[in-house]
Motif scaffolding. Structure first.
Motif, PDB file in Angstrom:
ATOM      1  N   HIS A  26       0.839  -1.204   0.000  1.00  0.00           N
ATOM      2  CA  HIS A  26       0.000   0.000   0.000  1.00  0.00           C
ATOM      3  C   HIS A  26       0.873   1.252   0.000  1.00  0.00           C
ATOM      4  N   SER A  31       2.594   1.782  -3.430  1.00  0.00           N
ATOM      5  CA  SER A  31       1.594   2.172  -4.422  1.00  0.00           C
ATOM      6  C   SER A  31       1.185   3.637  -4.248  1.00  0.00           C
ATOM      7  N   CYS A  32       0.951   4.040  -3.000  1.00  0.00           N
ATOM      8  CA  CYS A  32       0.523   5.423  -2.736  1.00  0.00           C
ATOM      9  C   CYS A  32       1.654   6.413  -2.970  1.00  0.00           C
ATOM     10  N   TRP A  52      -6.334  12.135  -3.598  1.00  0.00           N
ATOM     11  CA  TRP A  52      -5.618  10.865  -3.746  1.00  0.00           C
ATOM     12  C   TRP A  52      -6.020   9.885  -2.645  1.00  0.00           C
ATOM     13  N   LEU A  61      -7.839   6.035  -2.630  1.00  0.00           N
ATOM     14  CA  LEU A  61      -7.291   4.931  -1.847  1.00  0.00           C
ATOM     15  C   LEU A  61      -8.351   4.318  -0.934  1.00  0.00           C
ATOM     16  N   GLU A  62      -9.170   5.158  -0.312  1.00  0.00           N
ATOM     17  CA  GLU A  62     -10.224   4.654   0.575  1.00  0.00           C
ATOM     18  C   GLU A  62     -11.255   3.844  -0.195  1.00  0.00           C
ATOM     19  N   GLN A 103     -10.713   2.053  -2.755  1.00  0.00           N
ATOM     20  CA  GLN A 103     -10.109   0.786  -3.157  1.00  0.00           C
ATOM     21  C   GLN A 103      -9.871  -0.151  -1.982  1.00  0.00           C
ATOM     22  N   HIS A 104      -9.446   0.403  -0.815  1.00  0.00           N
ATOM     23  CA  HIS A 104      -8.972  -0.468   0.264  1.00  0.00           C
ATOM     24  C   HIS A 104      -9.625  -0.203   1.623  1.00  0.00           C
ATOM     25  N   ARG A 128      -6.676   4.180   4.474  1.00  0.00           N
ATOM     26  CA  ARG A 128      -6.548   5.629   4.279  1.00  0.00           C
ATOM     27  C   ARG A 128      -5.843   6.277   5.471  1.00  0.00           C
ATOM     28  N   THR A 166       1.328   9.574   1.985  1.00  0.00           N
ATOM     29  CA  THR A 166       0.814  10.194   0.766  1.00  0.00           C
ATOM     30  C   THR A 166       1.119  11.683   0.741  1.00  0.00           C
TER      31      THR A 166
END
Length: 661
Positions: free
Chosen positions: A145, A148-149, A326, A330-331, A333-334, A339, A346
């Motif tokens: 994570h 990716s972020c 951004w 993310l929230e 997706q996961h 988040r 991030t």
């Protein structure tokens, strides 16, 4: 992509350096003892930096970001007041670690066989391995994570006309690379890599603190943001934090109790405890480690302050909206938990300049490799040494045993990747640690600490403590994961008129207390015959006890023994002076705050002075420990090359030394 060419150059150069050190050092490991505990050749400075890297994975850095983002300076304040004085006293006294090294066991479960029975060793190995794997399972996921972020990677990657998800691919690549490093040289490679990466992180942390401090942070903007917090959830004043969820005073109080109770229970660090050249070298390594961890808190806090300013100050509203957008993706997706974990990381991807981003990513990559390598080595070793080997009537050839160890490490890696793909985290990282660790930590401290210091503890008491800990640990998982879903509100309880929300940290405390009562109660109820001979377990004679009696009481309280040289004593006194001066300063500030004589402005000045002092200490200790660690590396390689290392052991116990009590 947030990173540019200079950033990638820094990351790749650092990785190539680490890989080269791993390949070269792996050639020095030629025995089971070398593979498991580096032939017991590690000196204090080497251990200080290398062993500390076990607890500085990317997930731990992200967890500290999360703690300081929610708790602010009070999170640092309660940690400053409560834990450091106790931690330094524990380290100087050699609490648990010194006696464990005296047993000459190569793993903690091996010591349990020596102290209790082979059945206790196997049971402990199974429970500890299970709990450890659940705990380790989210490490690859959080690291993936983060990458990716921070790097701005897409959710899917087009490959050969197919859409491949990036998240599991990142986990697989990270874990495979780490496994390759450990696979070759075992703990020698882990020790050398962790030292090199730990020294690199210290240097990089100094540079990043300077970069952020001079190019981004404006102290007036920082104060404006921190003063936005509600009065009962202050980010500056430790006295007014009653409404801070999870990371409040009680979190640190329970953590301090657990620090003593679980000192030997975290098996990912057991090889470092056993690798010391002598018990005293191991103790001094733990003493110096208190300084290193103390200074790294500066890095965590400065990065958090930069993120909070970017996200919350009106002068950076446009930047803050970009970061929030951004995080919104993310929230979706996961989930919200991820988040929260990735908020600071991030924000840093948007804040740091070119080169700074590469340096920060290199820090995280170094942390990922070092901590994961220790986990893979530790739990791979536990499965073979403490679950499989005790059932064999004869010891295998060293070549076969090494092959089993490597296969076991491959299995640990595969499980972590699979777990990371399937488990969806719903709580903060540090709360997840408290919850997952309860399965083993809740009952283990009683038998591990009790076995070293209490001669009346016996095998039945050990089984009772482990059983209670395991049952309550599983019950805690069910309660924490399902209570709010079942009843629509968190589980709350009241103590002395104060209401508390039951979180994993409280559950861990409850489990520790009940398991200890079970150990003591069952041991006393089933005791028969003579008590266990602790002197035999610790390889001590009458001369040891006699020499200890000649030490003044105040030195014995502080843990000072005849093994301390003049330089050792000076080191300990200076460390205690640093810790207790800041402890006293914090106590005075809190007393004035309780009396209503100071407020946020005075606390802000105090924290600014403290951060500046920490920076000076960080620069000094990086140079001091780095030079000493390089010298220890040379000594270790000399011992391994000349055959002076302890290479005869394989981790087995020749006879069953179950107690007669």
């Amino acid at each position: 992509m947030h990173l540019q060419s200079p950033d990638w150059f820094i990351v790749i150069a650092a990785f190539v350096l680490f890989a080269g050190m791993a390949i070269w050092s792996g050639r020095q490991s030629k025995s089971v003892s070398g593979f498991l505990v580096s032939g017991r050749c590690a000196g204090r400075y080497l251990l200080t930096i290398a062993a500390g890297m076990v607890w500085i994975d990317a997930i731990n850095i992200v967890g500290m970001f999360e703690l300081y983002y929610v708790g602010g300076f009070p999170g640092m304040g309660w940690g400053l007041m409560i834990q450091p004085p106790l931690a330094v006293l524990m380290a100087v006294s050699g609490w648990a670690v010194y006696r464990f090294r005296e047993t000459r066991a190569m793993t903690v479960p091996q010591y349990l066989e020596m102290r209790y029975s082979r059945g206790v060793r196997v049971t402990a190995g199974i429970v500890a391995w299970t709990a450890g794997m659940i705990n380790f399972g989210i490490y690859p996921a959080v690291s993936a994570h983060f990458i990716s972020c921070f790097c701005g990677l897409p959710a899917h990657l087009a490959l050969g006309g197919m859409q491949m998800p990036v998240f599991p691919l990142l986990m697989a690549v990270m874990m495979a690379v780490t496994l390759l490093f450990v696979f070759h040289g075992g703990h020698v490679t882990v020790l050398v890599m962790d030292f090199c990466q730990g020294l690199f992180i210290n240097v990089a942390a100094i540079l990043l603190v300077l970069v952020v401090g001079f190019t981004w942070l404006n102290w007036q903007e920082v104060l404006a943001v921190l003063n936005q917090a509600p009065a009962d959830a202050s980010l500056l004043d430790p006295v007014h934090t009653s409404n801070v969820r999870d990371f409040n005073l009680w979190y640190f109080l329970i953590g301090s109790i657990g620090m003593f109770y679980t000192r030997l229970s975290n098996f990912q660090g057991q090889a470092f405890d056993a690798a010391a050249r002598t018990p005293h070298e191991g103790r001094m390594g733990n003493v110096l480690a208190q300084l290193r961890w103390h200074t790294l808190c500066l890095f965590f806090m400065v990065m958090v302050l930069a993120a909070q300013t970017a996200l919350k100050h009106p002068a950076h509203a446009t930047l803050g909206h970009s970061i929030q957008a951004w995080l919104d993706v993310l929230e979706q997706q996961h989930g919200a938990a991820v988040r929260g974990q990735m908020t600071v990381s991030t924000a840093l991807a948007f804040i740091l300049p070119v080169g700074g981003k590469g340096l920060f990513l290199a820090i995280m990559v170094a942390a990922m490799i070092s901590s994961k390598s220790a986990f893979i080595h530790s739990f791979g070793s536990i499965f073979v040494q403490d679950v499989v080997m005790p059932f064999r009537k004869t010891a295998p050839a060293p070549e076969r045993q090494l092959r089993w160890l490597r296969l076991s490490m491959f299995g640990v890696t595969a499980f972590a990747i699979l777990f990371g793909c399937l488990y969806r985290q719903t709580e903060s990282i540090l709360m997840y640690f408290a919850l997952s660790n309860t399965l083993w930590l809740g009952g283990s401290g009683a038998i591990l600490i009790g076995g070293l210091y209490w001669k009346k503890g016996n095998t039945r008491g050990a089984y009772a403590a482990m059983g209670v800990g395991a049952v309550l640990g599983l019950g805690g998982f069910a309660i924490m994961q399902g209570w709010e879903k079942w009843f629509g509100a968190p589980l709350r309880f009241s103590v002395a008129g104060h209401a508390f929300e039951l979180n994993p940290q409280w559950w861990l405390l409850f489990t520790m207390v009940v398991s200890t009562l079970a150990y003591v109660g069952v041991s006393l109820a089933t005791r028969r015959g003579v008590s266990f001979d602790l002197d035999r377990l610790l390889h001590r004679g009458e001369s040891t006890a006699a020499s200890d009696e000649r030490i003044p009481l105040w030195k014995r309280i502080c843990g000072i023994t005849p093994e301390f040289t003049t330089r050792d004593r000076l080191t300990v006194y200076l460390l205690m002076g640093w810790i207790f001066v800041w402890f006293a300063a914090c106590v005075v500030m809190i007393a004035f705050a309780v009396a209503g004589r100071i407020g946020n402005a005075e606390w802000a000045g105090f924290w600014k002075i403290y951060l500046c002092a920490l920076f000076g200490l960080l620069v000094f200790t990086t140079a001091w420990l780095g030079i000493g660690g390089i010298r220890d590396l040379k000594t270790m390689f000399h011992l391994l090359r000349t055959g002076s290392a302890d290479t005869a052991e394989d981790g087995s116990v020749a006879t069953d030394r179950s107690d007669a009590a």
